[in-house]
Design an enzyme around this catalytic site. Structure first.
Site, PDB file in Angstrom:
ATOM      1  N   GLU A 474      36.219  43.190  47.016  1.00 35.55           N
ATOM      2  CA  GLU A 474      36.338  43.150  45.551  1.00 35.55           C
ATOM      3  C   GLU A 474      35.766  41.833  45.053  1.00 35.55           C
ATOM      4  O   GLU A 474      36.055  40.775  45.613  1.00 35.55           O
ATOM      5  CB  GLU A 474      37.798  43.284  45.133  1.00 35.55           C
ATOM      6  CG  GLU A 474      38.016  43.183  43.630  1.00 35.55           C
ATOM      7  CD  GLU A 474      39.484  43.343  43.224  1.00 35.55           C
ATOM      8  OE1 GLU A 474      39.855  42.780  42.182  1.00 35.55           O
ATOM      9  OE2 GLU A 474      40.239  44.003  43.962  1.00 35.55           O
ATOM     10  N   GLU A 479      38.076  37.631  34.986  1.00 36.49           N
ATOM     11  CA  GLU A 479      39.409  38.105  34.634  1.00 36.49           C
ATOM     12  C   GLU A 479      39.996  37.104  33.638  1.00 36.49           C
ATOM     13  O   GLU A 479      39.859  35.895  33.819  1.00 36.49           O
ATOM     14  CB  GLU A 479      40.316  38.200  35.864  1.00 36.49           C
ATOM     15  CG  GLU A 479      39.928  39.288  36.842  1.00 36.49           C
ATOM     16  CD  GLU A 479      40.905  39.375  37.993  1.00 36.49           C
ATOM     17  OE1 GLU A 479      41.752  40.289  37.987  1.00 36.49           O
ATOM     18  OE2 GLU A 479      40.836  38.528  38.901  1.00 36.49           O
TER      19      GLU A 479
END
Length: 596
Positions: A474, A479
């Site tokens: 990932e 974010e």
């Protein structure tokens, strides 16, 4: 000095729980006898790429010992503060050493010695200074041994000591090496002999804790799969795994990528028939696990890792067991993706220059619908919350909106377990995937407490092959947490570094500015050597593949990945909305572009 690693929460589809027990210790191989020095000093760097250990590594930094012998003047080893400190290189066999070049970082040693050893324990001093001024220092001396180290006893700064590079010169005549030498002949034609060859092992695991951790997984050239000894009878010594190369081969290199269940003491052995007459070609009693590239020299059809002492309370487990050399009966070599061209060219993009209310381009995106992961509170709709705004932006809108018949974690505002929020999640899987390149987006994030917008990538094998997270890999390019308005995070997750242990870093905007007040460019640069990520062209983190393999675990980023855009509500990391949270909240995406 680098900041400590920061870790973001998992945002993928599947969760696996792994336990790591890691012991730091030095690497050792068979003791060899020294030979007399020769009169002519060479110019080649005998230390480059050789096994290396250090007294310490700066806490939370990527400045590991291998960086001082990788031939790259842009990478370095750095110790913790304190005296003494040392860096030790295993030359692989007894060598007549005649000089060294030390390229110091600003944190240099004013006093140090160069020392040699036959066994890595008893040391002979061949050079000493108490008036070092740092910089690049070429020193000459005469000595002999398999091991050579820099032993620092006084620092010039309050920091530790740091070397960009430690190069070692040897004489042109190194004597006749013992029969156990690991120095190979000319191996320019070496290929991967073990790829998809049949293997056997003392035991193998295939249960709820490690499904499909069978022998073949060590030879599949896939760092996301592994072999492990069985939990019921395999967590004992000895433990072994062997491969049949199909015909007699000359073996020059063995690569082991250990799981945290590693072998502290083991041998690499060869045999003509796989049932007896095993000959050791490498041995250690102080393995540190992680990735070990062993230079060996032997001949046989069968090659075995024979473990005699475990480095943890668990059994033995290898993500990869590679055998390189000539001969054998090799299968066609695995495909290695090419690095991006230079300069990179735009290969895919979405500029979102469509009329107000237009749904995402179905040739490029598909919505993922339903509830999220990680205790998220929203229900992702089938593009009901996704549209362009007519000003060149894609909108991913989070709303306070009930989805009848759905089930989410209890919303603290309403007290209901029915999903109280809707939002959007788009992926490119089934439309486009990429291995390497530059991936970037210009985004204005949503804000307010309880919001979690993200721009990220997952390995396509999580859908294509059912590879579980985090083994799929990932890459979180952005974010943002509504409760931390001025901070964004960039992180990677893999089999032994995931969740809060992911490898990443945050970037706070100057003056406490809020990310939601303007567009910001989030960029991933990715190739076969590693990953770099930046925000508004300011590099936030550089992650080196070799360093991760040597210190954290397997690198699972050399295969296709797809892009994800989503605007989550709630979750373990950002926390839930409260009465102060304002809805609706829009995440705006100006463009997404991929260059290769």
């Amino acid at each position: 000095m680098q900041p400590p690693a920061w870790g973001a929460r998992h945002r993928g589809r599947l969760v696996a729980v792994l336990t790591a027990v890691v012991t730091a210790c030095a690497v050792a191989v068979p003791i060899l006898t020294a030979h007399a020095a020769a009169p002519v000093c060479g110019t080649a760097n005998a230390a480059q790429g050789k096994p290396v250990t250090a007294s310490s590594v700066e806490v939370g930094s990527p400045f590991v010992a291998t960086s001082a012998v990788d031939g790259d003047a842009g990478t370095r080893w750095s110790s913790v503060p304190g005296d003494p400190q040392w860096l030790r290189v295993d030359l692989g066999s007894t060598q007549n050493v005649c000089g060294a070049t030390l390229n110091w970082e600003a944190a240099y040693a004013t006093a140090y010695q160069i020392q040699t050893s036959a066994d890595g324990n008893a040391w002979t001093q061949v050079y000493s200074t108490t008036t070092s001024t740092g910089g690049v220092q070429n020193v000459s001396f005469t000595g002999s041994g398999r091991y050579i180290r820099v032993n620092t006893t006084a620092r010039a700064t309050q920091w530790g000591v740091s070397l960009w590079e430690f190069a070692v010169r040897t004489s042109t005549d190194t004597g006749t090496p013992p029969t156990t030498t690991t120095t190979p002949p000319n191996n320019g034609g070496d290929v991967l002999l073990s790829y998809k060859k049949p293997g056997t092992a003392s035991t193998q695991q295939n249960d709820a804790n490690c499904g499909g951790c069978t022998t073949d997984k060590a030879f599949d050239f896939d760092p996301a799969t592994r072999w492990a000894t069985a939990t019921d009878v395999g967590w004992v010594d000895p433990g072994w795994i062997q491969v049949d190369l199909g015909a007699t081969a000359q073996i020059h290199k063995v690569v082991l990528q250990w799981d945290p269940a590693f072998g502290k003491s083991y041998e690499i052995q060869v045999s003509p028939n796989g049932t007896g007459n095993w000959t050791p070609i490498y041995s250690t009693t102080t393995s540190t696990g992680f990735k070990q590239t062993l230079t060996v020299n032997g001949s046989g059809r069968y090659v075995r890792m024979y473990g005699t002492a475990r480095g943890s309370a668990y059994g033995y487990s290898l993500w990869e067991f590679q055998v390189w050399g000539t001969g054998g009966a090799p299968n066609p070599q695995p495909v290695i993706p090419p690095d991006p061209r230079n300069p990179k060219q735009l290969v895919w993009s979405d500029e979102f220059n469509t009329a107000n209310g237009t749904k995402p381009d179905a040739n490029k995106w598909r919505p993922e619908t339903g509830t999220g992961q990680n205790a998220e509170l929203q229900y992702y709709t089938n593009n009901n919350n996704t549209f362009t705004d007519g000003n060149g932006n894609l909108v991913l809108e989070a709303r306070r909106e009930v989805t009848p018949g759905s089930a989410c974690p209890v919303d603290p505002v309403s007290g209901s377990g029915t999903c109280q929020y809707t939002s959007s999640r788009l992926i490119t899987h089934g439309k486009a995937t990429w291995t390497y390149g530059r991936v970037e987006a210009n985004i204005k994030v949503s804000g307010t407490k309880g919001l979690w917008p993200a721009f990220w990538m997952l390995g396509a094998n999580i859908i294509d092959n059912g590879t579980p997270w985090p083994n799929s890999g990932e890459i979180d390019i952005m974010e943002h947490l509504g409760r931390e308005p001025n901070t964004a995070y960039q992180t990677i997750h893999g089999p032994a570094y995931f969740g809060g242990g992911g490898i990443g870093a945050p970037l706070a905007l100057p003056g406490g500015a809020d990310y939601m007040n303007a567009f910001h460019k989030f960029t991933l640069d990715w190739d076969s050597k590693g990953i770099k990520m930046s925000i508004d062209d300011q590099q936030v983190i550089a992650i080196d593949k070799a360093t991760v393999e040597a210190t954290r675990g397997p690198w699972v980023f050399d295969h296709p990945f797809f892009i994800i855009l989503n605007n989550a509500v709630g979750g373990d990391w950002p926390g839930p909305p409260d009465a102060s949270t304002v809805f609706p909240q829009r995440m705006l995406v100006d463009y997404v572009r991929v260059y290769q």
